[in-house]
Design a protein around this motif. Structure first.
Motif, PDB file in Angstrom:
ATOM      1  N   ILE A 137       0.881  -1.173   0.000  1.00 55.48           N
ATOM      2  CA  ILE A 137       0.000   0.000   0.000  1.00 55.48           C
ATOM      3  C   ILE A 137       0.912   1.214   0.000  1.00 55.48           C
ATOM      4  O   ILE A 137       1.569   1.513   1.005  1.00 55.48           O
ATOM      5  CB  ILE A 137      -0.929  -0.010   1.217  1.00 55.48           C
ATOM      6  CG1 ILE A 137      -1.715  -1.323   1.276  1.00 55.48           C
ATOM      7  CG2 ILE A 137      -1.885   1.176   1.167  1.00 55.48           C
ATOM      8  CD1 ILE A 137      -2.520  -1.505   2.542  1.00 55.48           C
ATOM      9  N   ILE A 138       0.987   1.877  -1.132  1.00 54.36           N
ATOM     10  CA  ILE A 138       1.973   2.939  -1.310  1.00 54.36           C
ATOM     11  C   ILE A 138       1.281   4.180  -1.873  1.00 54.36           C
ATOM     12  O   ILE A 138       0.059   4.229  -1.998  1.00 54.36           O
ATOM     13  CB  ILE A 138       3.128   2.489  -2.232  1.00 54.36           C
ATOM     14  CG1 ILE A 138       2.596   2.092  -3.613  1.00 54.36           C
ATOM     15  CG2 ILE A 138       3.897   1.328  -1.599  1.00 54.36           C
ATOM     16  CD1 ILE A 138       3.698   1.766  -4.619  1.00 54.36           C
TER      17      ILE A 138
ATOM     18  N   GLY B 108       3.402   1.214   3.249  1.00 51.91           N
ATOM     19  CA  GLY B 108       4.527   1.883   2.614  1.00 51.91           C
ATOM     20  C   GLY B 108       4.866   3.257   3.143  1.00 51.91           C
ATOM     21  O   GLY B 108       5.937   3.772   2.868  1.00 51.91           O
ATOM     22  N   GLY B 109       3.979   3.891   3.904  1.00 53.95           N
ATOM     23  CA  GLY B 109       4.252   5.267   4.305  1.00 53.95           C
ATOM     24  C   GLY B 109       4.024   6.226   3.142  1.00 53.95           C
ATOM     25  O   GLY B 109       3.665   5.831   2.029  1.00 53.95           O
ATOM     26  N   GLY B 110       4.245   7.508   3.373  1.00 50.49           N
ATOM     27  CA  GLY B 110       4.017   8.515   2.337  1.00 50.49           C
ATOM     28  C   GLY B 110       5.264   9.303   1.992  1.00 50.49           C
ATOM     29  O   GLY B 110       6.247   9.309   2.739  1.00 50.49           O
ATOM     30  N   ASN B 111       5.228   9.962   0.850  1.00 48.74           N
ATOM     31  CA  ASN B 111       6.297  10.872   0.425  1.00 48.74           C
ATOM     32  C   ASN B 111       7.654  10.187   0.331  1.00 48.74           C
ATOM     33  O   ASN B 111       8.688  10.757   0.697  1.00 48.74           O
ATOM     34  CB  ASN B 111       6.382  12.079   1.389  1.00 48.74           C
ATOM     35  CG  ASN B 111       5.075  12.830   1.494  1.00 48.74           C
ATOM     36  OD1 ASN B 111       4.503  13.226   0.490  1.00 48.74           O
ATOM     37  ND2 ASN B 111       4.586  13.005   2.714  1.00 48.74           N
ATOM     38  N   ARG B 112       7.660   8.941  -0.178  1.00 54.47           N
ATOM     39  CA  ARG B 112       8.920   8.203  -0.331  1.00 54.47           C
ATOM     40  C   ARG B 112       8.921   7.521  -1.699  1.00 54.47           C
ATOM     41  O   ARG B 112       8.787   6.305  -1.802  1.00 54.47           O
ATOM     42  CB  ARG B 112       9.064   7.161   0.780  1.00 54.47           C
ATOM     43  CG  ARG B 112       9.031   7.739   2.182  1.00 54.47           C
ATOM     44  CD  ARG B 112       9.413   6.699   3.227  1.00 54.47           C
ATOM     45  NE  ARG B 112       8.535   5.539   3.186  1.00 54.47           N
ATOM     46  CZ  ARG B 112       8.737   4.437   3.907  1.00 54.47           C
ATOM     47  NH1 ARG B 112       9.806   4.330   4.685  1.00 54.47           N
ATOM     48  NH2 ARG B 112       7.892   3.424   3.851  1.00 54.47           N
ATOM     49  N   PRO B 113       9.052   8.282  -2.771  1.00 50.73           N
ATOM     50  CA  PRO B 113       8.928   7.699  -4.112  1.00 50.73           C
ATOM     51  C   PRO B 113       9.929   6.592  -4.398  1.00 50.73           C
ATOM     52  O   PRO B 113       9.591   5.610  -5.067  1.00 50.73           O
ATOM     53  CB  PRO B 113       9.122   8.895  -5.050  1.00 50.73           C
ATOM     54  CG  PRO B 113       9.727   9.984  -4.214  1.00 50.73           C
ATOM     55  CD  PRO B 113       9.256   9.750  -2.820  1.00 50.73           C
ATOM     56  N   ASP B 114      11.159   6.721  -3.907  1.00 53.73           N
ATOM     57  CA  ASP B 114      12.150   5.667  -4.150  1.00 53.73           C
ATOM     58  C   ASP B 114      11.767   4.378  -3.429  1.00 53.73           C
ATOM     59  O   ASP B 114      11.897   3.280  -3.978  1.00 53.73           O
ATOM     60  CB  ASP B 114      13.544   6.120  -3.704  1.00 53.73           C
ATOM     61  CG  ASP B 114      14.098   7.237  -4.574  1.00 53.73           C
ATOM     62  OD1 ASP B 114      13.617   7.381  -5.715  1.00 53.73           O
ATOM     63  OD2 ASP B 114      14.997   7.966  -4.118  1.00 53.73           O
ATOM     64  N   VAL B 115      11.312   4.515  -2.183  1.00 54.50           N
ATOM     65  CA  VAL B 115      10.863   3.335  -1.431  1.00 54.50           C
ATOM     66  C   VAL B 115       9.645   2.722  -2.110  1.00 54.50           C
ATOM     67  O   VAL B 115       9.526   1.491  -2.203  1.00 54.50           O
ATOM     68  CB  VAL B 115      10.543   3.724   0.027  1.00 54.50           C
ATOM     69  CG1 VAL B 115       9.937   2.527   0.785  1.00 54.50           C
ATOM     70  CG2 VAL B 115      11.789   4.210   0.738  1.00 54.50           C
ATOM     71  N   ASP B 116       8.735   3.559  -2.588  1.00 53.79           N
ATOM     72  CA  ASP B 116       7.549   3.044  -3.286  1.00 53.79           C
ATOM     73  C   ASP B 116       7.947   2.151  -4.458  1.00 53.79           C
ATOM     74  O   ASP B 116       7.354   1.079  -4.672  1.00 53.79           O
ATOM     75  CB  ASP B 116       6.684   4.200  -3.796  1.00 53.79           C
ATOM     76  CG  ASP B 116       5.855   4.840  -2.690  1.00 53.79           C
ATOM     77  OD1 ASP B 116       5.852   4.303  -1.560  1.00 53.79           O
ATOM     78  OD2 ASP B 116       5.204   5.866  -2.962  1.00 53.79           O
ATOM     79  N   ARG B 117       8.929   2.584  -5.213  1.00 53.79           N
ATOM     80  CA  ARG B 117       9.348   1.780  -6.373  1.00 53.79           C
ATOM     81  C   ARG B 117       9.904   0.431  -5.932  1.00 53.79           C
ATOM     82  O   ARG B 117       9.624  -0.607  -6.558  1.00 53.79           O
ATOM     83  CB  ARG B 117      10.387   2.554  -7.192  1.00 53.79           C
ATOM     84  CG  ARG B 117       9.786   3.640  -8.074  1.00 53.79           C
ATOM     85  CD  ARG B 117      10.794   4.191  -9.060  1.00 53.79           C
ATOM     86  NE  ARG B 117      11.802   5.006  -8.384  1.00 53.79           N
ATOM     87  CZ  ARG B 117      11.677   6.314  -8.159  1.00 53.79           C
ATOM     88  NH1 ARG B 117      10.576   6.947  -8.555  1.00 53.79           N
ATOM     89  NH2 ARG B 117      12.641   7.000  -7.555  1.00 53.79           N
ATOM     90  N   ARG B 118      10.679   0.422  -4.850  1.00 55.18           N
ATOM     91  CA  ARG B 118      11.238  -0.839  -4.361  1.00 55.18           C
ATOM     92  C   ARG B 118      10.140  -1.759  -3.827  1.00 55.18           C
ATOM     93  O   ARG B 118      10.163  -2.973  -4.081  1.00 55.18           O
ATOM     94  CB  ARG B 118      12.275  -0.573  -3.275  1.00 55.18           C
ATOM     95  CG  ARG B 118      13.547   0.092  -3.793  1.00 55.18           C
ATOM     96  CD  ARG B 118      14.687  -0.046  -2.819  1.00 55.18           C
ATOM     97  NE  ARG B 118      14.444   0.647  -1.560  1.00 55.18           N
ATOM     98  CZ  ARG B 118      14.742   1.930  -1.340  1.00 55.18           C
ATOM     99  NH1 ARG B 118      15.273   2.664  -2.309  1.00 55.18           N
ATOM    100  NH2 ARG B 118      14.508   2.478  -0.169  1.00 55.18           N
TER     101      ARG B 118
ATOM    102  N   LEU C 211       0.725  -7.360  -5.683  1.00 59.63           N
ATOM    103  CA  LEU C 211      -0.415  -6.452  -5.807  1.00 59.63           C
ATOM    104  C   LEU C 211      -0.030  -5.109  -5.217  1.00 59.63           C
ATOM    105  O   LEU C 211       0.476  -5.045  -4.095  1.00 59.63           O
ATOM    106  CB  LEU C 211      -1.631  -7.036  -5.082  1.00 59.63           C
ATOM    107  CG  LEU C 211      -2.882  -6.163  -4.992  1.00 59.63           C
ATOM    108  CD1 LEU C 211      -3.438  -5.842  -6.367  1.00 59.63           C
ATOM    109  CD2 LEU C 211      -3.942  -6.855  -4.121  1.00 59.63           C
ATOM    110  N   VAL C 212      -0.277  -4.042  -5.980  1.00 58.60           N
ATOM    111  CA  VAL C 212       0.056  -2.685  -5.540  1.00 58.60           C
ATOM    112  C   VAL C 212      -1.244  -1.885  -5.420  1.00 58.60           C
ATOM    113  O   VAL C 212      -2.016  -1.787  -6.386  1.00 58.60           O
ATOM    114  CB  VAL C 212       1.002  -1.980  -6.533  1.00 58.60           C
ATOM    115  CG1 VAL C 212       1.314  -0.562  -6.067  1.00 58.60           C
ATOM    116  CG2 VAL C 212       2.284  -2.791  -6.703  1.00 58.60           C
ATOM    117  N   LEU C 213      -1.485  -1.329  -4.235  1.00 59.80           N
ATOM    118  CA  LEU C 213      -2.675  -0.528  -3.977  1.00 59.80           C
ATOM    119  C   LEU C 213      -2.269   0.918  -3.703  1.00 59.80           C
ATOM    120  O   LEU C 213      -1.314   1.171  -2.948  1.00 59.80           O
ATOM    121  CB  LEU C 213      -3.446  -1.075  -2.780  1.00 59.80           C
ATOM    122  CG  LEU C 213      -3.942  -2.519  -2.890  1.00 59.80           C
ATOM    123  CD1 LEU C 213      -4.658  -2.929  -1.601  1.00 59.80           C
ATOM    124  CD2 LEU C 213      -4.851  -2.702  -4.090  1.00 59.80           C
TER     125      LEU C 213
END
Length: 231
Positions: free
Chosen positions: A7-8, A83-93, A100-102
């Protein structure tokens, strides 16, 4: 082989943490083995007490890799990553790790603009209306905004998770032994969507049986899951 859901989303405040626990609770209520995996450095790990799923501290890269490896090696388990917020690099990983990505979003234009960008960045992801209004006027207004701003992605929009104030109980270190029926219902509804998207067998019959047991004075739906990840 286990499954992983993340969940990102680039915007904070969309309910990622609540959703991760809500989904895990719903999966546990269906008798599935679920792990709520915390990666947000700004939040504290929660205890296992009174939960039908396992909270796991994956805030370090090593712990996240350990959790993902154990889930992949263990059939029947489902990991739900907050996933937390405001972490685009972490989101990609996290998206690369997941089956499944929500992408949750609330009923504001700001949230809808943010999720529109995230849907373009993650073409395999699904947008999930979160903490959606239950008031008829507010819900109609939100639907009009979605039609106007997310029409190009309408085939990637899931059914809303409606606002239930008592879902905050899941974020207590030790939630009550029995949660309000509204929380259990919301958890099962979103869990059913996740189960379908993961291609797992639908457990509707189990839901009916669980409610029948509870109505007869039996234990609350969902058995306590054994631990595969040792936090």
């Amino acid at each position: 082989m286990g499954k992983i859901v993340c969940i990102i989303g680039n915007k904070g405040g969309t309910g990622k943490t609540t959703l991760s626990h809500l989904i895990a609770h719903g999966l546990g209520a269906f008798g599935l083995r679920a792990v709520a995996m915390l990666t947000d450095q700004l939040r504290d790990k929660l205890s296992k007490q009174n939960r039908n799923y396992l909270p796991f501290d994956a805030r370090s890269a090593d712990q996240l890799a350990l959790a993902a490896a154990k889930l992949r090696a263990t059939a029947g388990w489902i990991g739900v990553i907050d996933g937390g917020g405001n972490r685009p690099d972490v989101d990609r990983r996290l998206a690369a790790l997941s089956d499944l990505v929500l992408l949750p979003f609330r009923d504001s234009h700001e949230d809808m603009r943010a999720v529109r960008g995230d849907l373009e960045r993650f073409p395999q992801a699904w947008a999930l209306p979160s903490q959606w209004p239950t008031n008829a006027w507010a819900a109609a207004s939100a639907s009009r905004a979605v039609d106007a701003m997310l029409a190009i992605h309408k085939d990637r929009l899931l059914a809303p998770v409606y606002a239930v104030s008592a879902t905050k109980l899941l974020l207590m270190d030790a939630p009550p032994p029995r949660l309000p029926r509204a929380v259990d219902n919301a958890a099962r509804e979103i869990a059913l969507q996740v189960i379908e998207l993961l291609g797992l067998p639908a457990p509707e019959a189990d839901w009916t049986a669980a409610y029948a047991r509870a109505a007869d004075g039996g234990p609350p739906p969902g058995a306590r899951a054994p631990s595969v990840l040792h936090a």
